[in-house]
Design a protein around this motif. Structure first.
Motif, PDB file in Angstrom:
ATOM      1  N   SER A  38     -12.760  11.577 -14.254  1.00 12.82           N
ATOM      2  CA  SER A  38     -14.173  11.386 -14.522  1.00 12.82           C
ATOM      3  C   SER A  38     -14.967  12.429 -13.535  1.00 12.82           C
ATOM      4  O   SER A  38     -16.058  12.877 -14.161  1.00 12.82           O
ATOM      5  N   SER A  39     -14.774  12.132 -12.437  1.00 13.29           N
ATOM      6  CA  SER A  39     -15.806  13.137 -11.358  1.00 13.29           C
ATOM      7  C   SER A  39     -15.759  14.309 -11.738  1.00 13.29           C
ATOM      8  O   SER A  39     -17.028  14.955 -11.866  1.00 13.29           O
ATOM      9  N   ARG A  91      -7.769   5.760 -17.507  1.00 14.66           N
ATOM     10  CA  ARG A  91      -9.489   5.592 -17.942  1.00 14.66           C
ATOM     11  C   ARG A  91      -9.764   6.515 -18.934  1.00 14.66           C
ATOM     12  O   ARG A  91      -9.850   8.004 -18.350  1.00 14.66           O
ATOM     13  N   THR A  94      -9.745  16.896 -12.320  1.00 16.68           N
ATOM     14  CA  THR A  94     -10.441  16.832 -13.659  1.00 16.68           C
ATOM     15  C   THR A  94     -10.299  15.385 -14.206  1.00 16.68           C
ATOM     16  O   THR A  94      -9.875  15.241 -15.250  1.00 16.68           O
ATOM     17  N   ARG A 136      -4.593  19.796 -12.405  1.00 13.60           N
ATOM     18  CA  ARG A 136      -3.332  19.427 -12.573  1.00 13.60           C
ATOM     19  C   ARG A 136      -2.809  18.901 -13.707  1.00 13.60           C
ATOM     20  O   ARG A 136      -1.770  19.218 -14.363  1.00 13.60           O
ATOM     21  N   THR A 137      -3.589  17.820 -14.183  1.00  9.85           N
ATOM     22  CA  THR A 137      -3.300  17.241 -15.325  1.00  9.85           C
ATOM     23  C   THR A 137      -4.460  17.164 -16.476  1.00  9.85           C
ATOM     24  O   THR A 137      -5.564  16.889 -16.012  1.00  9.85           O
TER      25      THR A 137
HETATM   26  P1  NA7 Z   1      -9.338  10.250 -10.667  1.00 10.76           P
HETATM   27  O1  NA7 Z   1      -9.569  10.021 -11.961  1.00 10.76           O
HETATM   28  O2  NA7 Z   1      -8.347   9.718  -9.648  1.00 10.76           O
HETATM   29  O3  NA7 Z   1      -9.187  12.051 -10.867  1.00 10.76           O
HETATM   30  C1  NA7 Z   1      -8.782  12.725  -9.559  1.00 10.76           C
HETATM   31  C2  NA7 Z   1      -8.312  14.039 -10.060  1.00 10.76           C
HETATM   32  O4  NA7 Z   1      -8.022  14.882  -8.962  1.00 10.76           O
HETATM   33  C3  NA7 Z   1      -7.287  14.201 -11.014  1.00 10.76           C
HETATM   34  O5  NA7 Z   1      -7.598  15.169 -12.108  1.00 10.76           O
HETATM   35  C4  NA7 Z   1      -6.086  14.519 -10.097  1.00 10.76           C
HETATM   36  O6  NA7 Z   1      -4.952  15.057 -10.987  1.00 10.76           O
HETATM   37  C5  NA7 Z   1      -6.629  15.430  -9.079  1.00 10.76           C
HETATM   38  N1  NA7 Z   1      -5.973  15.463  -7.969  1.00 10.76           N
HETATM   39  C6  NA7 Z   1      -5.760  14.569  -7.073  1.00 10.76           C
HETATM   40  N2  NA7 Z   1      -4.753  14.956  -5.938  1.00 10.76           N
HETATM   41  C7  NA7 Z   1      -4.570  16.337  -6.371  1.00 10.76           C
HETATM   42  C8  NA7 Z   1      -3.840  17.280  -5.809  1.00 10.76           C
HETATM   43  N3  NA7 Z   1      -3.260  16.894  -4.776  1.00 10.76           N
HETATM   44  N4  NA7 Z   1      -3.710  18.412  -6.357  1.00 10.76           N
HETATM   45  C9  NA7 Z   1      -4.473  18.578  -7.481  1.00 10.76           C
HETATM   46  N5  NA7 Z   1      -4.985  17.875  -8.210  1.00 10.76           N
HETATM   47  C10 NA7 Z   1      -5.299  16.499  -7.595  1.00 10.76           C
HETATM   48  O7  NA7 Z   1     -10.832  10.275  -9.716  1.00 10.76           O
HETATM   49  P2  NA7 Z   1     -12.140  10.360 -10.341  1.00 10.76           P
HETATM   50  O8  NA7 Z   1     -12.992  10.421  -9.112  1.00 10.76           O
HETATM   51  O9  NA7 Z   1     -12.315  11.775 -11.187  1.00 10.76           O
HETATM   52  O10 NA7 Z   1     -12.481   8.903 -11.194  1.00 10.76           O
HETATM   53  C11 NA7 Z   1     -12.026   7.813 -10.740  1.00 10.76           C
HETATM   54  C12 NA7 Z   1     -12.908   6.798 -11.399  1.00 10.76           C
HETATM   55  O11 NA7 Z   1     -14.338   6.715 -10.996  1.00 10.76           O
HETATM   56  C13 NA7 Z   1     -13.011   6.916 -12.665  1.00 10.76           C
HETATM   57  O12 NA7 Z   1     -11.867   6.439 -13.339  1.00 10.76           O
HETATM   58  C14 NA7 Z   1     -14.142   6.018 -13.178  1.00 10.76           C
HETATM   59  O13 NA7 Z   1     -13.852   4.759 -13.288  1.00 10.76           O
HETATM   60  C15 NA7 Z   1     -15.234   6.291 -12.047  1.00 10.76           C
HETATM   61  P3  NA7 Z   1      -3.791  14.328 -11.532  1.00 10.76           P
HETATM   62  O14 NA7 Z   1      -4.574  13.657 -12.804  1.00 10.76           O
HETATM   63  O15 NA7 Z   1      -3.395  13.382 -10.373  1.00 10.76           O
HETATM   64  O16 NA7 Z   1      -2.720  15.074 -11.760  1.00 10.76           O
END
Ligand code: NA7
Length: 547
Positions: free
Chosen positions: A187-188, A328, A185, A208-209
């Motif tokens: 941006s994507s 972000r 959860t 997760r967050t």
């Molecule tokens: P982000 O912002 O890194 O979000 C990734 C999401 O995936 C985030 O909610 C993570 O939860 C979740 N995540 C990652 N690994 C896991 C695992 N192992 N289990 C559960 N959930 C997980 O990537 P985005 O593609 O959304 O955005 C990237 C940038 O692209 C954005 O900031 C813009 O600049 C454009 P977490 O928060 O780590 O608990």
């Protein structure tokens, strides 16, 4: 071994950075440039991120090249925030308009780059085994170009389709009538979730967050707006170049410790309803003062409670794990409303992490959620991932990935000690992801091109930053970050999303305008901090003074 064909400059990547490098180095300086691109087309991020709902969080007026007045006068942006398809159409137009494709080798991944000190040549080897040499090597690999797939147990056993938002199939993915799960959860995820909810029979979101997101209020641009922008486009661009973020935004109304809280509430409401990323920036101390921050964080939480009808779901969606603005901020289109739909379920994986995948779903807390399709919106190995995947070997056999093992170190985010004639567009230590990327890309490409011209005109064979200059810059970047709340958040700015990645705050927080002035000052002082043909130029002091 057969001698590799030689060009003047090797560029890795054909996104916004790579294309502009062709324009500057090839068409203005007359260099023979070879660009390698792993995709089948231009566009970088916008080539890969084709998921439904993909849209830029910078307004189209700013998220576009400024280098050609006629281009910005001719191009017609249709919406306030450009969708992925429109940006991809734009970047393809640019590639055609300036005949850039002939310098690009598509579907070719660079696997290693090695510097030969005697010959002063970089040799790049690709996945096809071909080698090319050049005195200059320039990285245009992007900051968010290596999608992360976490190692979920049983992932490979899942019988349905698994898609990553950052590598969405070019032919699209039809989820009509299917049971879809989304993990992530950021941006994507927040962009794709409302779209998938409209198509899928059932949508299950694994969070997760909880993330702070504010409405984009995207809408079509009017003819009047376009005319107005174009009548003063050059001025708008100039102001953006010296702004804090590379685009013109609502400015803070003051410190959260001083501004009247009723006035602050009114201003927050205005920003919320106008749409855009400036809700957290209502105060100038949101990212340094926890109390100011909490006022704005709570404003957004209150909005969540007012939109989401199920109080338990609203509670789970309320972000409490980080201070607003320290990751972000996300722009959305009806994200919270999506949870009022009958076909959408929120599963918190905070207390009970995803246990494993099965052939038919995902198990959390001992309960299987049956799914036909899984969408991974799980982010990127940001800022260093793409470079560290290439075996880049500089002077004296130093490997970049080993040099950066404890975190990236650069001078100005544009060059790194022991790697002569190697430049990184929007590298770690530059404003990059904290800014309008296109403004930062243009500034870097122009600065690098001017430097290459300077080197060639003055008969300087090679340059690299001194160890001292680099160390000073790294300390400066850290000092700025440590004065804020940003390093406290488990963000990808900190490398915190990649298991085992060192936790170092990677982008430069001093602002785009300040950074531009520093770079210009470095250039004006005979590129102080760089070593030309092994003779160190002026040392730094002036640098940090300007910030
Ligand atoms: P982000 O912002 O890194 O979000 C990734 C999401 O995936 C985030 O909610 C993570 O939860 C979740 N995540 C990652 N690994 C896991 C695992 N192992 N289990 C559960 N959930 C997980 O990537 P985005 O593609 O959304 O955005 C990237 C940038 O692209 C954005 O900031 C813009 O600049 C454009 P977490 O928060 O780590 O608990």
């Amino acid at each position: 071994m057969k001698q590799a064909p030689q060009v003047d400059a090797i560029v890795i990547g054909a996104g916004f950075s790579g294309l502009y490098l062709i324009r500057k180095l090839r068409d203005e300086l007359g260099l023979n440039v070879k660009v390698f691109e792993r995709g089948t087309g231009v566009g970088g991020t916008w080539f890969w991120n084709r998921y439904p709902g993909a849209r830029c969080d910078v307004e189209s007026v700013f998220y576009s090249y400024s280098f050609d007045e006629q281009l910005q006068q001719d191009w017609v942006w249709t919406e306030r925030y450009p969708a992925q398809e429109e940006i991809l159409r734009y970047i393809n137009h640019v590639a055609d308009r300036f005949d850039l494709r002939r310098s690009i080798e598509f579907e070719t991944t660079v696997v290693s780059c090695e510097y030969d000190e005697d010959k002063n040549l970089w040799t790049a080897e690709t996945d096809t085994g071909d080698r090319t040499s050049a005195p200059y090597l320039i990285s245009a690999v992007g900051c968010l170009s290596v999608p992360l797939t976490p190692e979920f147990p049983g992932l490979e056993s899942f019988g349905g389709h698994v898609y990553h938002t950052g590598a969405w199939p070019t032919e699209g993915a039809d989820v009509t009538g299917l049971r879809v799960g989304v993990i992530g959860t950021g941006s994507s995820g927040i962009q794709v979730i409302p779209e998938l909810a409209r198509q899928a029979a059932e949508l299950t979101v694994f969070q997760r967050t909880a993330t702070f997101t504010v409405p984009a209020r995207n809408r079509p641009l009017t003819d009047d707006e376009r005319t107005q922008t174009k009548s003063i486009y050059a001025d708008i661009r100039e102001a953006a170049r010296y702004s804090g973020t590379g685009h013109l935004l609502d400015q803070p109304i003051g410190s959260g410790q001083e501004v009247d809280r009723t006035m602050a509430k009114i201003e927050l409401e205005r920003r919320w309803w106008r749409g855009g990323i400036t809700v957290p920036a209502t105060f100038n101390d949101t990212t340094v003062n926890l109390d100011s921050n909490e006022f704005i964080s709570e404003f957004v939480r209150e909005k969540i409670r007012s939109i989401v009808t199920d109080p338990e779901v609203a509670r789970l969606l309320e972000p409490h794990d980080y201070a607003i603005g320290t990751k972000r901020i996300v722009l959305d289109a009806g994200y919270y409303d999506t949870y009022n739909r009958e076909n959408v379920t929120l599963v918190s994986t905070r207390a009970n992490p995803i246990e494993h995948f099965t052939p038919t779903g995902i198990v959390v807390g001992g309960v299987e959620h049956p799914l036909d399709v899984i969408v991974l919106a799980t982010g990127y190995d940001a800022m260093t991932g793409a470079l560290n995947r290439i075996r880049i070997q500089g002077r004296d056999g130093v490997l970049l990935r080993e040099k950066w093992a404890a975190g990236p170190t650069t001078y100005l985010g544009v060059a790194t000690h022991s790697f002569p004639n190697f430049f990184t567009v929007t590298g770690p230590g530059s404003p990059s992801v904290l800014s309008n990327m296109i403004a930062s890309i243009e500034q870097h490409v122009e600065w690098i091109a001017a430097y290459v011209d300077h080197l060639r005109s003055n008969g300087i064979r090679c340059t690299e930053p001194s160890a001292n200059a680099e160390q000073n810059w790294v300390e400066h970047v850290n000092t700025l970050a440590n004065a804020t709340l940003l390093p406290k958040a488990a963000s990808w700015y900190m490398g915190a999303n990649v298991p085992g990645k060192p936790r170092v705050f990677m982008p430069y927080l001093g602002g785009v305008g300040t950074y531009r002035r520093i770079c210009d000052e470095v250039a004006a002082n005979n590129y102080m901090g760089f070593v030309h043909d092994s003779a160190e130029t002026t040392v730094l002091p002036a640098l940090i003074r300007t910030t």
